[in-house]
Design a protein around this motif. Structure first.
Motif, PDB file in Angstrom:
ATOM      1  N   UNK B  62       0.872  -1.166   0.000  1.00 49.57           N
ATOM      2  CA  UNK B  62       0.000   0.000   0.000  1.00 49.57           C
ATOM      3  C   UNK B  62       0.908   1.214   0.000  1.00 49.57           C
ATOM      4  N   UNK B  63       0.621   2.115  -0.909  1.00 50.39           N
ATOM      5  CA  UNK B  63       1.468   3.310  -0.918  1.00 50.39           C
ATOM      6  C   UNK B  63       0.595   4.530  -0.707  1.00 50.39           C
ATOM      7  N   UNK B  64       1.180   5.490  -0.029  1.00 48.05           N
ATOM      8  CA  UNK B  64       0.472   6.739   0.198  1.00 48.05           C
ATOM      9  C   UNK B  64       1.424   7.883  -0.048  1.00 48.05           C
ATOM     10  N   UNK B  81       5.519   3.531   1.729  1.00 50.34           N
ATOM     11  CA  UNK B  81       5.161   2.226   1.168  1.00 50.34           C
ATOM     12  C   UNK B  81       5.041   1.250   2.326  1.00 50.34           C
ATOM     13  N   UNK B  82       3.810   0.864   2.543  1.00 53.57           N
ATOM     14  CA  UNK B  82       3.529  -0.018   3.669  1.00 53.57           C
ATOM     15  C   UNK B  82       3.807  -1.445   3.240  1.00 53.57           C
ATOM     16  N   UNK B 260       6.594   7.849  -6.880  1.00 54.90           N
ATOM     17  CA  UNK B 260       5.901   6.565  -6.804  1.00 54.90           C
ATOM     18  C   UNK B 260       4.446   6.807  -7.200  1.00 54.90           C
ATOM     19  N   UNK B 261       3.868   5.946  -7.997  1.00 53.37           N
ATOM     20  CA  UNK B 261       2.472   6.136  -8.382  1.00 53.37           C
ATOM     21  C   UNK B 261       1.960   4.920  -9.127  1.00 53.37           C
ATOM     22  N   UNK B 262       0.780   5.073  -9.716  1.00 53.40           N
ATOM     23  CA  UNK B 262       0.223   3.911 -10.428  1.00 53.40           C
ATOM     24  C   UNK B 262      -0.152   4.296 -11.853  1.00 53.40           C
TER      25      UNK B 262
END
Lengths: 381, 602
Positions: B62-64, B81-82, B260-262
């Motif tokens: 999971x990223x935030x 980044x979890x 970081x992204x999607x």
């Protein structure tokens, strides 16, 4: 229709509720009016059911309970007379009544005989005072023996009930007790293994650990003891828990259940099986006395519910009841109801010596009868 | 959204032992940086818990993105980044770590370092991460920050003098954590003008968007409409949607070096988005692709069968659905004489197995029977072939076998001193070889080499039970070693029950065999005949029990009023039989398989 018919009359009152009993019973508090009304309701119920069955040959009347020996002999007489009118019998008619072996009830035996009862089924349960106390009975062994002797003199046929597999009972003690019972002159003995029924006082005692019934090993030994002793005394084991001296002594009424014949049930909680317009109907009377009476008043019938049995249900009843008796059940009869037991299972059970298939009949052997619930379950698939 | 300079980006992950407060801290960081309002926060926390539960292991990283204005007045973009904490998902951890420059090491201020802490922090160190130790739960009465600080230095060997003290639950020290991230972790390196080079960190299937790919951009820029290439497969895709999680998905026009992204790009299946792949521009390709990750291989196998054979097609559909999202879960059809049609499934470890099993039951409403977990054995045949054996039922004829090798693990166990004796005994009983034994205060750390097949059985349950839940455990797969392994069959009434056969070490066979026989004896109901239960190796019986025949089973009374009741009883028995499996002449209840395979006590 010529199909034979039986009549079962349930009298729910008891002087005392036994701790092992899970039947539909109530304490008899001497409510004469209520009891008189119940007799009327039973008579009405019979008449209405006779309309449905039509005039069928009556082969048996059975007064069960409860304690029908607490009934007024007059009431017994009226019910018998009415039944004979409704269903004219064409041959032998067996009339049985269950009785408690107390001195008070013994005094009424004459009256029952006059009313037409010819077979008394006496609930001895035991011939041992300690056992009778444990079973919560309201009579002692001496009193019970007196009742048996009187009954033997008065009635043409006498059956006695016994309960075995009590805590601490040895096979020898049971053999002795059974022998003593055989000496009483009865032509029929029904020894029942004590069964802990849910909801009874015994059930609660077992849960508390206050009552420890014998394990299945000892239960099996006691069952075998029963078979041996009674067979030596000339009683044939014609059903799991019923032994009779010769064919004539067999309970015609109970054979109705085991042969899948029709019976009308009247009285609170009585079940029936009647064939109406080609369909076999299971009937269930209301259990509570008041409900039963109300039901009869409203509809003429005591039924709380009824159910048309499917061929499969009929077949299952035929199987589970028929295997209990020595004559078994015919494959043709089962096949007519669409039940053909799996061939491999039949062979397997026969190889284990638990059933026989001779004469196109499925019969449990004596060994198979001791294991009948498991055997039936295998055959029913 | 304008591009943030590299110097103002921090990519970090949080490593921790389970229950040390990682998720709570993440939530606090999101809240503190205004990612969500207090109300949304609540929803978000619930959501994410749902996702974790529902998606189980597939919600991998999971990223935030956190927008943080630091005390120095400057705005920073912090990408959190979890990572999952459990060993089964070590590969998830490793790829998250590869996408970051630093880590926060969260340690419970009273419990101290645990087995998972160690495994994860060493991975972070291996990835050249800067590490900021954070002592969590400092407001609890049992907190001993000084002792734990010393412990971190002792056990892990990193400087903990500047450890941040916080309580994620009470909101203490959250600001200090954010400042430490900004000032003590390094910014990403990278060249925004170089050809695109991005790491495919993770991918999952979204019912609305299709396959969503999580990336870390190292060099260059990704833009909507750009044609990108997966360097390992050569497949080319057009970028459709770019975004970041804040934590809600937010569209952006581009993702540049350090970010970081999607993205989505009409990718059909998760399997097409190989994790660890390097993504580059189709026309201007990078000359230095990233070193990918090694492909994950399942290590634990078991058969899954529907309790009701009629559910087989549903099970087939369900495993297919799960596989869509979880490439590490494998399955192939299996037929068992005992259990009917089912699937032989492969998992990353026992937790993965449990999660998948639970998801199948919960989300797809399937009642399942799982056979005993087993590992992959390498069977050396006399003719020189080496066969990988996933299912004991497929074991070749022993006379053709030259040798069998089994996987070994390195297990690290932390336990309070008082349980050490029991822990060591457990490891020895399971053929363990001690590598290391040391003390950290009153806690002992033991490292053992153990055969995985002894661990997949019930090791973890036993460990928890002998240590009253205090011991922690982590492991890594090490190597294959030859072992004296034999196939043990369980015979019921002289018929082998395939679902119960297993490979065991010869020295352990009798013990296991006896245990299985005793258990089956209690689980198989009495029949009309005697039923022998035997454990056998080849033709040799090593253990035997007997189910006695029924002696008496008949209702004493059956008259007119009893017929209905008896018939209903019969019907009930018939229903019950549907849940039985026929084995020759013997009927074995399904529960027997479940219970027998779950050998609780040794």
């Amino acid at each position: 229709m010529t199909l034979p018919l039986g009549l079962y009359v349930h009298w729910p009152y008891c002087a005392r509720i036994c701790p092992y009993c899970d039947f539909n019973v109530v304490r008899d508090r001497g409510r004469k009016v209520e009891q008189a009304q119940l007799v009327e309701a039973i008579l009405t119920d019979m008449r209405t059911q006779a309309d449905l069955t039509g005039p069928r040959p009556l082969v048996s009347i059975f007064f069960g309970g409860g304690t029908p020996s607490l009934m007024e002999p007059d009431a017994v007489a009226r019910i018998i007379a009415e039944a004979k009118i409704l269903w004219p019998s064409q041959g032998a008619l067996e009339i049985s009544l269950e009785a408690n072996p107390t001195d008070a009830e013994r005094d009424r035996f004459e009256g029952f005989a006059k009313a037409g009862v010819e077979r008394l089924s006496l609930g001895l349960q035991s011939l041992n005072d300690a056992s009778l106390k444990l079973l919560g009975r309201n009579h002692g062994a001496d009193e019970a023996q007196r009742a048996a002797r009187t009954a033997r003199d008065i009635f043409a046929r006498l059956s006695v009930d016994l309960i075995y597999a009590l805590p601490g009972q040895s096979p020898q003690a049971w053999a002795d007790e059974l022998s003593a019972a055989a000496d009483l002159g009865a032509d029929h003995i029904s020894p029942y293994q004590l069964t802990i029924e849910s909801g009874t006082a015994f059930d609660r005692a077992v849960r508390r650990g206050a009552l420890v019934p014998p394990d299945d090993e000892l239960g099996a030994v006691l069952y075998e003891t029963t078979q041996t002793v009674l067979s030596q005394r000339g009683f044939d084991a014609y059903e799991v828990s019923n032994h009779a001296k010769g064919q004539a002594a067999r309970s015609r009424h109970n054979l109705i259940y085991w042969r899948g014949e029709d019976y009308v049930g009247v009285g609170p909680g009585a079940h029936g099986r009647i064939t109406v317009e080609g369909e076999r109907v299971a009937t269930f009377a209301a259990s509570k006395i008041g409900d039963y009476r109300d039901q009869v008043e409203a509809t003429g019938l005591g039924w709380e519910s009824e159910q048309v049995l499917s061929p499969q249900e009929q077949a299952e009843e035929r199987l589970l009841a028929g295997l209990r008796i020595d004559e078994g059940v015919s494959f043709n009869e089962l096949a007519a109801l669409d039940l053909t037991p799996d061939h491999h299972r039949v062979v397997q059970l026969a190889q284990l010596g638990l059933i026989t298939t001779e004469g196109n009949r499925l019969c449990a052997t004596p060994q198979g009868r001791a294991l009948l619930d498991a055997v039936t379950s295998v055959l029913a698939g | 959204m304008s591009t943030t300079p590299l110097s103002h980006i921090r990519n970090f992950s949080i490593v921790a032992h389970i229950d040390h407060g990682k998720s709570t801290l993440s939530d606090r960081l999101i809240q503190e940086t205004g990612g969500l309002t207090a109300r949304e926060m609540k929803e978000q926390v619930l959501d994410s818990m749902d996702i974790e539960r529902e998606r189980g292991i597939t919600i991998k990283a999971q990223t935030v993105r956190l927008n943080y204005r630091a005390d120095n007045g400057e705005d920073y973009v912090l990408n959190l980044m979890d990572t999952p904490g459990h060993v089964d998902f070590a590969y998830e951890v490793s790829r998250c770590l590869a996408a970051c420059e630093g880590s926060i090491l969260v340690v419970d201020a009273s419990q101290g370092v645990e087995a998972q802490t160690l495994a994860n922090v060493y991975q972070a160190i291996d990835n050249n991460h800067e590490i900021v130790p954070v002592l969590n739960k400092i407001d609890l009465p049992a907190a001993e920050p000084e002792r734990i600080r010393a412990q971190i230095e002792d056990v892990i060997g990193i400087d903990a003098s500047d450890a941040v003290l916080c309580s994620a639950k009470s909101g203490i020290g959250i600001h200090d954590v954010l400042e430490a991230v900004v000032h003590r972790l390094p910014p990403p390196k990278g060249d925004i003008d170089a050809p695109l080079k991005a790491l495919l960190v993770d991918a999952w299937y979204d019912p609305y968007l299709g396959v969503v790919v999580l990336v870390r951009v190292f060099d260059g820029t990704m833009k909507r409409g750009q044609k990108v290439k997966m360097m390992q497969t050569g497949a080319v895709y057009t970028l459709e949607k770019l975004g970041v999680f804040q934590p809600k998905a937010t569209d952006v026009d581009s993702l540049s070096a350090g970010e970081v992204g999607f993205f989505t790009a009409s990718i059909k299946e998760v399997a097409d988005a190989a994790v660890g792949a390097t993504i580059t521009d189709d026309r201007r390709q990078t000359t230095s692709p990233l070193i990918g990750f090694k492909e994950v291989q399942p290590v634990v196998f078991c058969g899954l069968f529907p309790v009701d054979a009629a559910d087989f097609e549903d099970l087939r559909a369900a495993v297919g659905r799960l596989r869509l999202n979880d490439a590490s879960f494998t399955y192939e059809m299996e037929t068992s004489a005992a259990l009917g049609f089912g699937f032989r499934c492969g998992f990353l470890g026992l937790l993965h197995l449990e999660i998948i099993q639970e998801r199948l039951q919960r989300e797809f409403n399937l009642d399942l029977i799982a056979t005993a977990p087993s590992v992959i054995y390498k069977i050396g045949m006399n003719n020189g072939d080496v066969i990988e054996l996933h299912n004991p039922a497929d074991m070749p004829d022993p006379v053709k076998i030259d040798s069998i090798a089994e996987p070994w693990i390195k297990a690290t166990i932390f336990t309070p001193d008082e349980y050490l004796g029991a822990v060591i005994k457990l490891c020895q009983d399971r053929r363990g070889q001690q590598r290391e034994l040391s003390y950290v205060g009153t806690r002992a750390m033991v490292v053992y080499d153990l055969p995985l097949n002894e661990v997949v059985f019930d090791f973890y349950d036993r460990l928890k039970s002998i240590s009253k839940g205090y011991a922690s455990f982590d492991y890594q797969i090490e190597e294959y070693r030859p072992g004296d392994l034999v196939k043990m069959s369980i015979l019921v009434n002289a018929e082998p029950v395939d679902a119960l056969s297993m490979l065991v070490h010869r020295d352990r066979a009798e013990h296991r065999g006896r245990g299985m026989c005793e258990k089956m004896k209690d689980l198989i109901p009495q029949h009309l005949f005697v039923i022998p239960i035997q454990a056998a190796i080849g033709g040799r019986i090593i253990a035997r029990e007997t189910v006695r025949a029924l002696r008496k089973d008949v209702t004493a009374k059956c008259y007119g009023g009893d017929l209905s009741r008896k018939r209903k009883l019969l019907d009930k028995q018939k229903e019950g039989k549907k849940k039985m499996r026929q084995f020759g002449k013997v009927e074995i209840p399904q529960e027997a398989f479940i219970a027998a395979l779950k050998m609780d006590a040794d």
